[in-house]
Design an enzyme around this catalytic site. Structure first.
Site, PDB file in Angstrom:
ATOM      1  N   CYS A   1       0.842  -1.212   0.000  1.00 42.58           N
ATOM      2  CA  CYS A   1       0.000   0.000   0.000  1.00 42.58           C
ATOM      3  C   CYS A   1       0.873   1.256   0.000  1.00 42.58           C
ATOM      4  O   CYS A   1       1.722   1.445   0.868  1.00 42.58           O
ATOM      5  CB  CYS A   1      -0.906  -0.043   1.223  1.00 42.58           C
ATOM      6  SG  CYS A   1      -1.622   1.545   1.625  1.00 42.58           S
TER       7      CYS A   1
ATOM      8  N   CYS B   1       0.693   3.304   3.220  1.00 46.86           N
ATOM      9  CA  CYS B   1       1.485   2.724   4.318  1.00 46.86           C
ATOM     10  C   CYS B   1       2.964   3.036   4.089  1.00 46.86           C
ATOM     11  O   CYS B   1       3.675   3.434   5.009  1.00 46.86           O
ATOM     12  CB  CYS B   1       1.281   1.208   4.379  1.00 46.86           C
ATOM     13  SG  CYS B   1      -0.429   0.710   4.619  1.00 46.86           S
TER      14      CYS B   1
END
Ligand code: SF4
Length: 467
Positions: A387, A390
């Site tokens: 991600c 993230c």
């Protein structure tokens, strides 16, 4: 009603709609044709350059639902002049240091009647001012979603009067809006995201508008959205939408203020005494639909006022979804980052690898979530290594863990994609990655971090408020 102008020298004829086109230049020599003001120099440039279509505009079904159903067209000789392919990537490089006025002038010069400014009713009124300053004719369209603030409608009217123009409004399809609202209610976007409503009320009307153009002009700026607009060029082949000739690559997108800071836009608006939307004086910066826009506090990023219940880096309504990187777009669409990531067999290297960070297994986090009394509070990030969001917060989260080491506060991570995702959604409030949870000392129920700011100071402030 359309007017016809015949040019004997070129054996071409132009039919011009009576739709009021904008031309604020008072000092150009402009012959009046019916109610249309058409400066001589631009008619000549456009006639010689535009790719010619033999068919009249109204005979071309592709134009019928566009914003230019009757706009200028050329009845050309049978043998058509082949248009030279332009390298817009190269042009973007050449214009990267040009002023917005120069870029606007180039855009209007190149595309004449086949280009229009997309006006949202916010500070992108600067585009209209720049267009006026070029002295060239220009067109403006706007998407009336039916959900705009009253102030925005009043502002549209003020802009029309100020510039002596008519904004070409595009409306959503009534049947589609009806189906959406009857099946899901008026505020479904708060529950399942804004994409569906935006698709009906914005994206499809925009798609129809653009099908009648060869280029459009937007007010996108790099500083507007750190996640989605940081690489916006001043001109590009539109990566998503199609223009009049059909197919990806048939539309050019101009972003004349891509390199301009928000504060400089405001300096310009003030210097030119341009009318602005009354919502700005109430704390609104970025302005969209009423239910999806709110004022921001001093120091907050402007995009935090849009779709604030969603992730900061995915905030595109679909109008500029070409800005979304592949994995971002995939995440917005709820399909993860490809099959490998979605099914948990991802091979990506892990992230959040600081020495002060605790890695929680499924059993570990289940135990943590069950405890009523913990020895110390915990901060846990639910993440997926693929991600982008993230990845973007990795450094600050590792730094935070180091700062808090030995302070009586544990900082941990739990990989929650793949087969852990359902559990995390059900038990740990996972909505999108990353989700950050604070597990207090004396309560089993974790508290979710709601802000989109994931820098060290913001996370520290969150922890301090709860410890
Ligand atoms: Fe719907 Fe909100 Fe998108 Fe407007 S901004 S179209 S109300 S989801």
């Amino acid at each position: 009603m359309a007017f016809a102008l015949t040019s004997s020298s070129s054996s071409t004829a132009i039919s011009v709609s009576s739709f009021p086109r904008s031309n604020s230049s008072s000092d150009l020599k402009v012959p009046q044709i019916g109610s249309v003001w058409l400066p001589e120099r631009h008619a000549t440039v456009n006639l010689s350059r535009r790719r010619c279509a033999v068919k009249a505009v109204n005979a071309d079904p592709k134009r019928n639902d566009s914003i230019v159903p009757l706009a200028a067209t050329v009845a050309a000789p049978e043998v058509l002049e082949k248009e030279e392919a332009e390298d817009f990537q190269q042009l973007a490089k050449e214009l990267d240091n040009a002023s917005p006025l120069e870029i606007m002038d180039k855009a209007l010069e190149k595309f004449g009647d086949d280009i229009a400014i997309a006006f949202s009713g916010a500070e992108d009124v600067a585009l209209i001012e720049y267009a006026k300053l070029t002295g060239r004719p220009f067109r403006v369209f706007s998407l009336d979603t039916g959900r705009l603030n009253p102030e925005t409608y009043r502002f549209f009217s003020e802009v029309e009067k100020h510039y002596g123009i008519r904004i070409e409004y595009m409306f959503p399809d009534a049947v589609e809006v009806q189906a959406l609202v009857r099946s899901k209610g008026l505020f479904s976007f708060y529950e399942d995201g804004h994409q569906e409503c935006c698709r009906v009320r914005k994206v499809r009307p925009l798609r129809r508008a653009l099908k009648g153009l060869r280029a459009w002009i937007t007010g996108q700026r790099k500083d507007q959205s750190p996640g989605t607009r940081s690489e916006v060029p001043v001109v590009q082949v539109d990566p998503v939408f199609e223009g009049l000739d059909g197919g990806i690559g048939s539309l050019v997108k101009w972003n004349p203020v891509a390199n301009v800071d928000g504060k400089d836009i405001w300096n310009f608006l003030r210097a030119m005494n341009v009318p602005v939307n009354g919502l700005h004086s109430q704390g609104y910066v970025s302005i969209g639909c009423e239910p999806c826009t709110r004022p921001v506090l001093p120091g907050q990023h402007e995009r935090e006022g849009r779709w604030w219940w969603e992730d900061a880096k995915a905030k595109e309504c679909g109008l500029h979804k070409g800005n979304l990187k592949e994995d971002t777009a995939a995440q917005v669409n709820g399909i993860g980052n490809g099959a490998a990531s979605a099914n948990g067999s991802a091979t990506e290297s892990d992230i959040f690898n600081g020495q002060s960070l605790v890695t929680l297994s499924r059993t570990g986090i289940e135990n943590l979530a069950r405890l009523e009394n913990r020895k110390e509070p915990w901060l846990v990030v639910l993440y997926a290594p693929w991600c982008r969001f993230c990845q973007a917060m990795e450094d600050s989260y590792v730094e935070l863990a180091e700062k808090l080491a030995g302070s009586g506060m544990k900082v941990a991570k739990f990989r929650a994609d793949g087969e852990q995702k359902e559990y995390a959604k059900r038990e740990l409030q996972l909505g999108s990655f990353p989700t950050i949870l604070f597990f207090p000392k004396h309560s089993s129920k974790p508290i979710k971090y709601a802000s989109e700011k994931r820098d060290v100071d913001s996370l520290m402030a969150f922890i301090s408020a709860l410890r």
